[in-house]
Design an enzyme around this catalytic site. Sequence first.
Site, PDB file in Angstrom:
ATOM      1  CD  GLN A  58      -6.133   6.294  10.058  1.00 16.84           C
ATOM      2  OE1 GLN A  58      -6.659   5.850   9.047  1.00 16.84           O
ATOM      3  NE2 GLN A  58      -5.856   5.504  10.930  1.00 16.84           N
ATOM      4  N   GLY A  59      -3.890  11.029  10.148  1.00 17.95           N
ATOM      5  CA  GLY A  59      -2.410  11.544   9.995  1.00 17.95           C
ATOM      6  C   GLY A  59      -1.757  10.501  11.066  1.00 17.95           C
ATOM      7  CE1 TYR A  60      -4.001   7.830  14.060  1.00 18.33           C
ATOM      8  CE2 TYR A  60      -3.858   5.429  13.632  1.00 18.33           C
ATOM      9  CZ  TYR A  60      -4.359   6.443  14.423  1.00 18.33           C
ATOM     10  OH  TYR A  60      -5.300   6.535  15.117  1.00 18.33           O
ATOM     11  CB  SER A  61       1.893   6.448   7.500  1.00 15.46           C
ATOM     12  OG  SER A  61       0.913   5.090   7.501  1.00 15.46           O
ATOM     13  CB  SER A  88      -6.890   8.172   2.405  1.00 19.14           C
ATOM     14  OG  SER A  88      -6.482   6.991   2.097  1.00 19.14           O
ATOM     15  CD  GLU A 115      -8.196   1.225   9.588  1.00 24.96           C
ATOM     16  OE1 GLU A 115      -7.292   1.673  10.530  1.00 24.96           O
ATOM     17  OE2 GLU A 115      -7.761   1.149   8.495  1.00 24.96           O
ATOM     18  CG  ASN A 129      -1.275  -9.642   3.302  1.00 30.02           C
ATOM     19  OD1 ASN A 129      -2.080  -8.922   3.742  1.00 30.02           O
ATOM     20  ND2 ASN A 129      -1.377 -10.513   2.209  1.00 30.02           N
ATOM     21  CD  GLU A 130       4.349  -9.034   3.731  1.00 30.37           C
ATOM     22  OE1 GLU A 130       3.857  -7.714   4.027  1.00 30.37           O
ATOM     23  OE2 GLU A 130       4.025  -9.679   2.935  1.00 30.37           O
TER      24      GLU A 130
END
Lengths: 400, 354
Positions: free
Chosen positions: A131-134, A168, A251, A377-378
């Site tokens: 997965q190429g997101y970030s 990942s 997801e 979480n934020e």
Amino acid sequence: MKLSFSPEDEQFRVEVAQWLQQNLTGEFEKLKFRGGPGDEHMFPHERQRWEQKLAEGGWTCIGWPQECGGRGCSIEQQVIFNEEYARAGAPGRAGHIGEGLAGPTIIAFGSDAQKQKYLPGIVAGTELWCQGYSEPGAGSDLANVKTRARFDEAKGKWLINGQKVWTSLAHESDYCFVIARTDPDSVAHKGLGFFLVKMAQPGVEVRGIQQITGTSEFNEVFFDNAECDAEDIVGEPGDGWKVAMGLLGFERGVSTLGQQMQFQNELNAVIREARANGADHNPVIRQRIARAHAELKIMRYNSMRMLSGQGGSDGSLQKEALIYKLFWATWHRSLGELAMDVLGPDSQILEDGPYQLTRLQSMYLFVRSDTIYGGTNEIQRNIIAERGLGMPKEPKVAVQ
Amino acid sequence: MDFTFTEDQLLFCDSVKNFLQAEITPESLRASWDTDTGRSDELWQTIVELGLTAMLVPEAQGGLGMNELDFILLAQECGRVALAEALVETALVATPLLSALVDKDPRCASLLEKIASGEIRVAVGHPANELVSDAHVADWLLLPSGDQIHLLARDQVKLVTQHSVDPSRRLFTVEWKATDETCLAGGPEGVQLLAASLNRGALGCAAQLVGLAEAMVSLTVDYTADRHQFGKAIGTNQALKHHMANCAVKSEFAKAPLYRAAYTLSKAPQNADFAVSHAKVAAGEAALLAAKNAIQSFGAMGYTWECDLHIFMKRAWALDKFWGHTGFHKNRLHQWLMNPNAKIGADKTFGIQG
């Protein structure tokens, strides 16, 4: 409301259990209870062979429609499959990104040609996805991607340039789905495209990132004029954000069921340790174990509730789905802390040098990433407040 | 009443802090991971020259004759830089233990002189830990056996390496045989000395944990000012500010019981159990919260080996479990409080205990 399974479903359970019992043997025996989160670097090739074994039995992509190569299983059957899979100690799924994310996205948003080209490899367990997101500058602010895609008229292909990070299993993958900016003058979530990119090509370089566990599951992926065929963009140029958000919905869907069974296995391991070293007599530890158990049950109930409602067919989320990531990630992190407190001073001693962690140590360190990846979480609390409760958004700073 | 440090104590701490921050860096720590001993003889000699190993050695043995309260701020600074060398255990545990026996056994006086001059190093075993840290670079080991304390040279023992989650730590199982000749003390005296050592070890851990907590907050504050998302520094977000504020409250509030415990150990060590456990629990909570909130605020970067944060997190996780884990110290607090003769109440704030 009905909280039991039908006789047909119970029959299905027997079928799953028997198949696993007969097939999770021989060369696959050593994979039992391996390859989960924090352990995904273990036995990659054996786990891919296991993926193909599952495919032979028709046990990959069981929730996909039959016309896409799936088994068309009901939600109940998927629940049962995941329960039995975890009970048997079957390994973390090497193909989970393809089956859980890439495939459903292609089914929902892709062309017929894309379905024919990509779905069979996922179903057969022969082709793995990442997965190429970030990106370095696009973490929580996912829409801030700088990776560019330019259509080269002479070649008739898209050329992709930029860098992805925290990818990942990129080093094991055959394909990557990449969000890239198709309109160089656009900002934020406008002007993006969603591309299906082959990893084995000169323009793609993968570099492992060493984690605090000492191992590497994440990678940096560099695109230097990486090529993508004209027909391998999902949707139109500019649709990338819509497709990517749809995928995030998948997801948080059925894939959570397998995860909870993994959690149950880990909690059981913690309880075993507590019994073995006497920590189970400590009233503070007992309370925390009981709390962990109760909260895991809550997660399970919430998932069932969420899945019974089914959400939008485009993967859009209901309210109860919004709280899930925050809840499970925080729970899992606490489980890591509990495991270390159960072990006491032993928790600090490695299995072996130079840096071989025990399973519970590995879990403890890995869960530190749970409250960060896939929306911290934020960010989750912002989503709950803004989308769930309708609170006003923070004023956005003008992006230059 | 005066709950502050003297001008001299603060000045000395400042100079040691400057030295430590110049010498001990994440780079130097990482470099030490790949060396055989993980320790630097050169660094130890500089520590000796600064008089740090001599601080709690009695003047009669060539030391400075100082006490726990004089050392506590330095221990905090050792934590702040994640110093790997066993200075805190040497000064706070080995030295006072040998000092207590100086009139009884001539070997102790000689060892103290050599600790002060840097000729030797001494490692300490204790039933609370099972493992002995830095035994590989020690010339002598103080080891417990039942109610006895024994002194052995390193060539009299066998060391088995136990690899630590914190790559800076060097831990060992020690195989050895107790004889009459190795025995320094036993019986009620041995029990009392072991109990005092536990308190001093826990105090040293607590001080380092407070330093580690502040170091992690400082790293995080810097990072969240630099890192931009949504067009602004992520530190402008309330969610992250609150994480750091919660840490600051915890570590600042851990200092009062920490200094209180150092004071009690220096004045009335036989009454220090409650104060020490209180300090260890508060400092452990502060450091663990700082680790949790720091990695959360760093995001994925904080989860990498390359980022320096894990140096401090792993030390905090390790020290929280050393010299009595939180559960052990909480139980000591409960047991003391539930004792019908416990001296509690507003007028007992600075009494013998409490």
